[in-house]
Design a protein around this motif. Structure first.
Motif, PDB file in Angstrom:
ATOM      1  N   ASP A 126      27.400  32.752  33.075  1.00 50.18           N
ATOM      2  CA  ASP A 126      25.999  32.448  32.757  1.00 50.18           C
ATOM      3  C   ASP A 126      25.058  33.509  33.300  1.00 50.18           C
ATOM      4  OD1 ASP A 126      26.302  28.823  33.126  1.00 50.18           O
ATOM      5  OD2 ASP A 126      26.720  30.150  31.435  1.00 50.18           O
ATOM      6  N   SER A 127      25.410  34.101  34.434  1.00 52.57           N
ATOM      7  CA  SER A 127      24.532  35.063  35.090  1.00 52.57           C
ATOM      8  C   SER A 127      24.367  36.368  34.307  1.00 52.57           C
ATOM      9  CB  SER A 127      25.047  35.372  36.490  1.00 52.57           C
ATOM     10  OG  SER A 127      26.353  35.901  36.428  1.00 52.57           O
ATOM     11  N   VAL A 128      25.273  36.640  33.368  1.00 60.33           N
ATOM     12  CA  VAL A 128      25.194  37.901  32.623  1.00 60.33           C
ATOM     13  C   VAL A 128      24.994  37.677  31.127  1.00 60.33           C
ATOM     14  CG1 VAL A 128      26.674  38.982  34.342  1.00 60.33           C
ATOM     15  CG2 VAL A 128      27.667  38.168  32.179  1.00 60.33           C
ATOM     16  N   LYS A 129      25.047  36.441  30.686  1.00 65.60           N
ATOM     17  CA  LYS A 129      24.925  36.136  29.263  1.00 65.60           C
ATOM     18  C   LYS A 129      23.592  36.659  28.727  1.00 65.60           C
ATOM     19  CE  LYS A 129      27.038  32.370  28.513  1.00 65.60           C
ATOM     20  NZ  LYS A 129      27.376  30.925  28.442  1.00 65.60           N
ATOM     21  N   GLY A 130      23.664  37.364  27.613  1.00 65.78           N
ATOM     22  CA  GLY A 130      22.459  37.927  27.023  1.00 65.78           C
ATOM     23  C   GLY A 130      22.128  39.321  27.528  1.00 65.78           C
ATOM     24  N   ARG A 131      22.755  39.740  28.623  1.00 67.65           N
ATOM     25  CA  ARG A 131      22.508  41.081  29.180  1.00 67.65           C
ATOM     26  C   ARG A 131      23.731  41.979  29.067  1.00 67.65           C
ATOM     27  NH1 ARG A 131      21.544  41.736  34.475  1.00 67.65           N
ATOM     28  NH2 ARG A 131      22.762  39.912  35.120  1.00 67.65           N
ATOM     29  N   PHE A 132      24.920  41.409  29.234  1.00 60.37           N
ATOM     30  CA  PHE A 132      26.177  42.164  29.189  1.00 60.37           C
ATOM     31  C   PHE A 132      26.914  41.866  27.898  1.00 60.37           C
ATOM     32  CE2 PHE A 132      27.019  42.519  34.083  1.00 60.37           C
ATOM     33  CZ  PHE A 132      25.731  42.993  34.259  1.00 60.37           C
ATOM     34  N   THR A 133      27.639  42.871  27.409  1.00 56.73           N
ATOM     35  CA  THR A 133      28.460  42.708  26.214  1.00 56.73           C
ATOM     36  C   THR A 133      29.831  43.307  26.461  1.00 56.73           C
ATOM     37  OG1 THR A 133      26.510  42.850  24.778  1.00 56.73           O
ATOM     38  CG2 THR A 133      28.669  43.156  23.753  1.00 56.73           C
ATOM     39  N   ILE A 134      30.867  42.521  26.223  1.00 56.96           N
ATOM     40  CA  ILE A 134      32.238  43.010  26.332  1.00 56.96           C
ATOM     41  C   ILE A 134      32.751  43.315  24.930  1.00 56.96           C
ATOM     42  CG2 ILE A 134      33.282  40.692  26.284  1.00 56.96           C
ATOM     43  CD1 ILE A 134      35.379  41.751  28.290  1.00 56.96           C
ATOM     44  N   SER A 135      33.487  44.428  24.818  1.00 55.79           N
ATOM     45  CA  SER A 135      34.040  44.812  23.525  1.00 55.79           C
ATOM     46  C   SER A 135      35.329  45.579  23.765  1.00 55.79           C
ATOM     47  CB  SER A 135      33.047  45.671  22.740  1.00 55.79           C
ATOM     48  OG  SER A 135      32.765  46.872  23.447  1.00 55.79           O
ATOM     49  N   LYS A 136      36.038  45.908  22.675  1.00 56.85           N
ATOM     50  CA  LYS A 136      37.310  46.616  22.818  1.00 56.85           C
ATOM     51  C   LYS A 136      37.505  47.574  21.672  1.00 56.85           C
ATOM     52  CE  LYS A 136      39.841  42.898  20.514  1.00 56.85           C
ATOM     53  NZ  LYS A 136      40.286  43.650  19.327  1.00 56.85           N
TER      54      LYS A 136
END
Length: 127
Positions: A62-72
């Motif tokens: 929750d603390s990073v939702k909307g700010r961080f994006t994980i991808s591959k």
């Protein structure tokens, strides 16, 4: 032998962005999930984000939702963590980790689920 190598950490001002990379090698990861965790001084290692290798399902704290994006990137066997709107409380050593894909997605939030870990990369956010 599985190896996970993080890169991309550094020093950034609050509100800035950084992108972390995790290069994975040593096995086929199609049946695996990759996660990012972080550990600040004096604190427990905590979950940040995870992505399943085959289906690209993503999960975030929750603390990073909307700010961080994980991808591959399947071709490069690399997982990324794009971090925007960074805050001083994001300061930590960031670790990449890998585990077999889980039936219950809640398992991705627990560090004990992961079998393999990288050495970590430092992220420092100044105020």
């Amino acid at each position: 032998q599985v190896q996970l190598a993080e890169s991309g950490g550094g020093l950034v001002q609050a509100g800035g962005s950084l992108s972390l990379s995790c290069a994975a090698s040593g096995r086929t990861f199609s049946g695996y999930a990759m996660g990012w965790f972080r550990q600040a001084p004096g604190k427990e290692r905590e979950f940040v984000a995870a992505i399943t290798w085959s289906t690209a399902n993503t999960y975030y704290a929750d603390s990073v939702k909307g700010r961080f994006t994980i991808s591959k990137d399947n071709a490069k066997n690399t997982v990324y963590l794009q971090m925007n709107s960074l805050k001083p409380e994001d300061t930590a050593v960031y670790y990449c980790a890998a585990c077999p894909a889980q039936y219950y997605s809640r398992n991705y939030y627990y560090r004990t689920t992961y079998d393999y870990w990288g050495q970590g990369t430092q992220v420092t956010v100044s105020s």
